[in-house]
Design a protein around this motif. Structure first.
Motif, PDB file in Angstrom:
ATOM      1  N   VAL A 115       1.010  -1.173   0.096  1.00 45.51           N
ATOM      2  CA  VAL A 115       0.012   0.053   0.010  1.00 45.51           C
ATOM      3  C   VAL A 115       0.879   1.296   0.191  1.00 45.51           C
ATOM      4  N   PRO A 116       0.456   2.438  -0.619  1.00 47.66           N
ATOM      5  CA  PRO A 116      -0.832   2.478  -1.318  1.00 47.66           C
ATOM      6  C   PRO A 116      -0.961   1.936  -2.537  1.00 47.66           C
ATOM      7  N   ASP A 148       7.780  -1.936   1.982  1.00 51.68           N
ATOM      8  CA  ASP A 148       6.097  -2.060   2.505  1.00 51.68           C
ATOM      9  C   ASP A 148       6.252  -1.653   4.044  1.00 51.68           C
ATOM     10  N   THR A 149       5.238  -0.801   4.213  1.00 46.96           N
ATOM     11  CA  THR A 149       5.119  -0.566   5.710  1.00 46.96           C
ATOM     12  C   THR A 149       4.619  -1.609   6.558  1.00 46.96           C
ATOM     13  N   GLY A 150       4.172  -2.792   5.842  1.00 42.50           N
ATOM     14  CA  GLY A 150       3.586  -3.890   6.590  1.00 42.50           C
ATOM     15  C   GLY A 150       4.721  -4.612   7.201  1.00 42.50           C
ATOM     16  N   PHE A 456       9.185   4.925   2.141  1.00 36.30           N
ATOM     17  CA  PHE A 456       7.960   5.678   1.459  1.00 36.30           C
ATOM     18  C   PHE A 456       7.237   6.516   2.322  1.00 36.30           C
ATOM     19  N   GLU A 457       7.084   6.135   3.587  1.00 36.85           N
ATOM     20  CA  GLU A 457       6.496   7.210   4.574  1.00 36.85           C
ATOM     21  C   GLU A 457       7.480   8.433   5.167  1.00 36.85           C
ATOM     22  N   ARG A 460       6.903  12.387   4.363  1.00 34.40           N
ATOM     23  CA  ARG A 460       5.831  12.159   3.755  1.00 34.40           C
ATOM     24  C   ARG A 460       4.288  12.494   4.664  1.00 34.40           C
ATOM     25  N   THR A 461       4.643  12.091   5.869  1.00 31.21           N
ATOM     26  CA  THR A 461       3.383  12.017   6.727  1.00 31.21           C
ATOM     27  C   THR A 461       2.871  13.289   7.335  1.00 31.21           C
TER      28      THR A 461
ATOM     29  N   ARG B 276      -5.995  15.490  11.759  1.00 34.60           N
ATOM     30  CA  ARG B 276      -5.167  16.587  11.584  1.00 34.60           C
ATOM     31  C   ARG B 276      -6.119  18.131  11.758  1.00 34.60           C
ATOM     32  N   MET B 296      -2.918   1.471   8.076  1.00 37.04           N
ATOM     33  CA  MET B 296      -1.990   1.533   7.007  1.00 37.04           C
ATOM     34  C   MET B 296      -2.290   2.564   5.815  1.00 37.04           C
ATOM     35  N   PRO B 297      -1.463   3.021   5.362  1.00 30.81           N
ATOM     36  CA  PRO B 297      -1.494   4.042   4.216  1.00 30.81           C
ATOM     37  C   PRO B 297      -2.079   3.236   2.773  1.00 30.81           C
ATOM     38  N   THR B 298      -3.377   2.986   3.044  1.00 33.33           N
ATOM     39  CA  THR B 298      -4.059   2.079   2.037  1.00 33.33           C
ATOM     40  C   THR B 298      -4.209   2.798   0.775  1.00 33.33           C
ATOM     41  N   SER B 299      -4.320   4.028   0.761  1.00 30.68           N
ATOM     42  CA  SER B 299      -4.569   4.935  -0.477  1.00 30.68           C
ATOM     43  C   SER B 299      -3.638   6.080  -0.195  1.00 30.68           C
ATOM     44  N   PHE B 300      -3.374   6.970  -1.273  1.00 29.41           N
ATOM     45  CA  PHE B 300      -2.629   8.256  -0.898  1.00 29.41           C
ATOM     46  C   PHE B 300      -3.530   9.083  -0.045  1.00 29.41           C
TER      47      PHE B 300
END
Lengths: 466, 427
Positions: A115-116, A148-150, A456-457, A460-461, B276, B296-300
């Motif tokens: 994901v994403p 992968d964040t998983g 990835f993160e 960005r967060t 936020r 989880m960041p499932t989508s953007f």
């Protein structure tokens, strides 16, 4: 290098037979035993320690109050109470908390179901290779995105070992890879050294639907077609295995031409590769056990075995484990008869049962999945004690991987993979406070940052936590 | 063996539908009344005529009342899931068993799921056995961006119907990759939403505000009941909330602006990044329905998903409810169990226990109606007796009362377990 003869087994073979990298393996070494993608994993920095004052569930059915675990050189030396130990060994007081072996997830798609999700995943996902119902020649580790964040989420959930499997659209999905969820920039650095090979197969709705939906049908569109396809492939693989045997025995002058699809199945026939079989219905599982019997191999485990509770004797007699969910059911026709007490009923019947995730969300809480199944068992009169329930996510899972003598149990000689929990590990409130892999702290909830973001993160967060 | 089991199931179903004239007393309960942050120990809960009469510590039991002994275990209001598709989906991979969406052209906000609700769904029976007494069943997106249609409030009764209130919310869906090319940009989705409401608002102003009130008044008759205009008029008139499924912070803030501009009740659903904008949501009195298992960041749009989102929002003063627990496989198939697990996870991640319990009782009712979700005198007696902490997924519901009547907790999974239990012999 041609990609052959670099794994541990192959290196030994090459040394003993004086053969370097070649396009065929040496006489006597079956090609399916060669790992073209050897592990480069090194344990994290570690020190010896004695864990004291813990409620220990050892994964072998024991429950110790005020238990102790002695770890040296990444291995467990002793488990008991009031252990004698050499002076100078670092003592870690668990403060009365629960300690279990590290959680093992036998079924994840982490690294490939990343994901994403975006359009590229709709068009060409890395979960399954779809060019054929038989992609036995693929190795999922060549697809794994280690960012992968998983992976870090699973580690925070107490997972110390996981098996990444290909998806279930092909009948023969390819080789699995067994990894530790540690930070890395390539999969080889996560890959458990000398782990047995695993393989993914699928029956039922997924493979037949895949091919029925295809514009250019290239595989079976029914259950009977799937089974025929499987038998046909194993007949060819048997011939291939026999040809290698003849060559190894010196009865043939030259080795057979290598066939990467056939050699994976030949490895299964030879008992070198563990079968992870995706099947839901009891009749599908029973049929597959017949096929395995016909060709003389063992199915190590059925995954997603929602109807396993209907056939405990078949599973027990075949020595086949059931990897099940706590409560997934019903989202497709072959999942309609899912019951939450599946694991408890199988355990009572003496079947090796394990909780698996198939999901990065569920894979963070396999201990809670076990608790759900335990609660459902209690409701029908099967009360599974914690020292038994922990086996569903540790030692039984290790057996599915073929690693039951190495991980999943806190006993002398085993890898020092363990978790200190903030509370009863079967409580929804429990958090993994300390996760140890090979005697090294892989995750410490008390030491910020609580988790390392994946690349990835990173950055960005947005704003920091309020 | 099988005959006997089936017989007992049939009897239980019959008894579940019997009319009960007798008052009921639940005694020795650890009663979470939800009117205080702590439970009442050794409570007696009196129920009569389908409603709660009183909850008192060590209260006396009136003569003739049927007594249920809670033996010190927790008793809570019935659990309510604020975002499911219960009663609308049986097997998600089998199109003929799905009624959660309209793919017909021209059906937009007026699409109402309630005629499709199936009280005999195996999913409903399982949810009821898990202590779920109510839920919002919502439509998935329609053919007309950005609308999905009207959600229904359901009550998991056993006497033939589960619809509690049709049109409990109008649902819109906004975000990246949510709609095909015509409304591919979320900017276009917001524009379509504003245009649809603007058109109806203009019509209401044109007739002195009577338009849209179903023709009650002196002006010209309003739009026909159930029509798109009538449904949007009910939102504009403050009678129906607008539930906006959206996740990204920018969309959360745009929803706040929309609620202000049109003076409507907005509920955020999904709300991955709602935390936020927690202070702004609290100031605007906009509640949030979260998936408490999503991290989880499932989508953007969902890069900000985090397990402590509920705690952050609640602390800021936002009314938080839970739904969709665990995503597609859980939101309807395990609508009771995984909702409780999700609430437990919220506690594990910083939400006070009583607030997490409120998120699946009081707060859900504050959004969708059907009583106030407390165990207070006069409230509908939707009550669950548990064998342990209801937020632990290993806990089972022992007794479920809906409208003051113990209802059957039989379900297909339990029937299967009982049928095959004899095979689970110790070896």
């Amino acid at each position: 290098m041609t990609g052959v003869a670099r794994g541990a087994i192959a290196v030994m073979a090459a040394l003993s037979l004086g053969m370097g990298a070649q396009s065929v393996s040496p006489r006597g070494i079956a090609p399916w035993r060669i790992d073209p993608f050897p592990s480069t994993y090194r344990p994290l920095p570690r020190s010896d320690f004695l864990l004291t004052n813990a409620i220990v569930l050892d994964g072998a059915g024991h429950h110790l109050d005020r238990g102790e675990v002695l770890v040296r050189d990444g291995k467990i030396v002793q488990v008991g109470v009031s252990l004698a130990h050499a002076p100078g060994v670092r003592v870690v007081d668990a403060g009365g908390r629960w300690v279990t072996p590290g959680i093992i997830d036998v079924h994840t798609h982490n690294g490939t179901f990343v994901v994403p999700l975006t359009d590229i995943d709709k068009d060409s996902s890395d979960v399954s290779e779809l060019n054929s119902p038989d992609v036995a020649d693929t190795w999922i580790e060549t697809a794994v995105n280690v960012q992968d964040t998983g992976f870090s989420r699973a580690l925070e959930g107490g997972v110390t070992t996981m098996q990444i499997l290909p998806g279930s659209s092909p009948i023969f999905g390819g080789r699995s890879v067994i990894v530790h969820p540690i930070e890395a920039t390539n999969i080889a650095a996560m890959k458990v050294p000398d782990a047995p090979q695993g393989f993914k197969m699928a029956c039922g709705e997924n493979p037949k639907s895949q091919d029925a939906d295809a514009h250019d049908i290239h595989g079976p569109t029914s259950r009977q077609g799937e089974i025929t396809y499987i038998r046909d492939a194993f007949m060819a693989a048997r011939d291939y295995r026999d040809a290698w045997t003849r060559y190894a025995q010196g009865k043939a002058a030259s080795p057979p031409r290598r066939d990467l699809k056939a050699e994976a199945l030949a490895g299964i026939l030879a008992g070198d590769i563990h079968v992870n079989m995706h099947c839901y219905r009891s009749d599908d599982m029973a049929t597959m056990l017949e096929v395995a019997h016909e060709f003389g191999f063992t199915i190590g485990s059925f995954h997603h075995a929602v109807e396993a509770y209907k056939i405990p004797a078949l599973l027990r007699n075949a020595g086949t484990c059931a990897a099940v969910w706590g409560d997934w059911w019903g989202f497709k026709m072959e999942g309609l008869d899912g019951v939450r007490a599946n694991a408890a009923m199988l355990d009572r019947a003496g079947v090796c049962v394990s909780m698996h995730s198939d999901s990065a969300i569920t894979g963070q809480r396999l201990n809670v999945e076990a608790a759900k199944a335990g609660g459902a068992g209690r409701a029908i009169g099967i009360d599974v004690p914690p020292e038994r329930m922990i086996e569903w996510v540790t030692s039984n899972s290790a057996r599915i991987l073929g690693m039951q003598t190495r991980i999943g149990t806190l006993a002398p000689g085993y890898d020092a993979d363990l978790v200190i929990w903030s509370a009863d590990p079967f409580s929804v409130y429990a958090r993994a406070d300390l996760v140890v892999i090979d005697g090294a702290v892989a995750y410490d909830r008390a030491s910020p940052p609580a988790h390392s973001p994946s690349d990835f993160e990173l950055g960005r967060t947005g704003a920091p936590h309020p | 063996m099988r005959t006997a089991l089936l017989g007992s199931v049939a009897l239980a179903i019959l008894s579940g539908t019997a009319v009960r004239a007798q008052p009921i007393a639940i005694v020795h309960a650890k009663a979470w009344t939800m009117t205080a942050a702590a439970p009442i120990a050794d409570a007696t809960i009196l129920i009569d005529g389908g409603r709660i009469v009183s909850v008192t510590p060590s209260g006396a039991v009136p003569q003739g009342a049927e007594t249920i002994d809670a033996k010190g275990q927790p008793v809570t209001p019935g659990i309510v899931n604020s975002a499911t598709q219960l009663g609308l989906i049986e097997v998600s991979s089998a199109a003929g068993t799905r009624d959660q969406t309209s793919e017909a052209h021209g059906i937009g906000p007026g699409f109402d799921v309630s005629p499709a609700l199936n009280p005999n769904s195996a999913l409903v029976a399982l949810a009821r056995a898990d202590g779920l007494t109510g839920a919002l069943s919502y439509p998935s997106k329609s053919d007309e961006a950005p609308f999905a249609g009207q959600a229904a409030l359901i009550k998991l009764r056993t006497d033939g119907g589960i619809l509690d209130r049709r049109g409990a919310a109008v649902v819109a869906v906004i975000g990246g990759n949510k709609w095909p090319k015509d409304a591919g940009s979320r900017a276009a989705q917001w524009q379509l939403l504003r245009r649809a409401f603007g058109k109806v608002a203009d019509g209401r102003r044109g007739d002195g505000g009577k338009h849209g009130d179903h023709g009650h008044g002196d002006g010209p008759p309003g739009p026909p009941p159930g029509s798109d205009d009538a449904v949007l008029g009910d939102v504009l008139g403050g009678r129906t909330p607008l539930a906006i499924f959206t996740d990204r912070e920018s969309d959360i803030r745009e929803a706040i602006r929309f609620a202000h501009d049109f003076s409507v009740h907005v509920v955020i659903m999904g709300g991955a990044e709602a935390w936020r904008a927690a202070a702004e949501l609290a100031a605007a009195h906009i509640p949030v329905v979260l998936d408490p298992q999503a991290n989880m960041p499932t989508s953007f749009d969902e890069l900000g998903n985090r397990l402590d989102a509920a705690a952050i929002l609640q602390k800021a003063g936002v009314v938080v409810a839970f739904g969709m627990a665990g995503g597609a496989i859980e939101e309807s198939y395990n609508a009771g169990l995984d909702l409780r697990e999700g609430a437990g996870l919220a506690v594990a991640n910083g939400m006070p226990y009583s607030e997490a319990l409120k998120a699946i009782t009081v707060n859900a009712h504050s959004l969708w109606g059907g009583g106030d979700g407390t165990l207070a005198a006069g409230q509908p007696a939707d009550i669950v007796l548990w064998d342990g902490d209801p937020l632990e997924p290993s806990t089972n519901a022992l007794t479920v009362l809906i409208d003051g009547q113990p209802v059957s907790t039989d379900n297909r999974q339990r029937a299967l377990e009982e049928r095959y239990l004899p095979l689970a012999k110790p070896q």
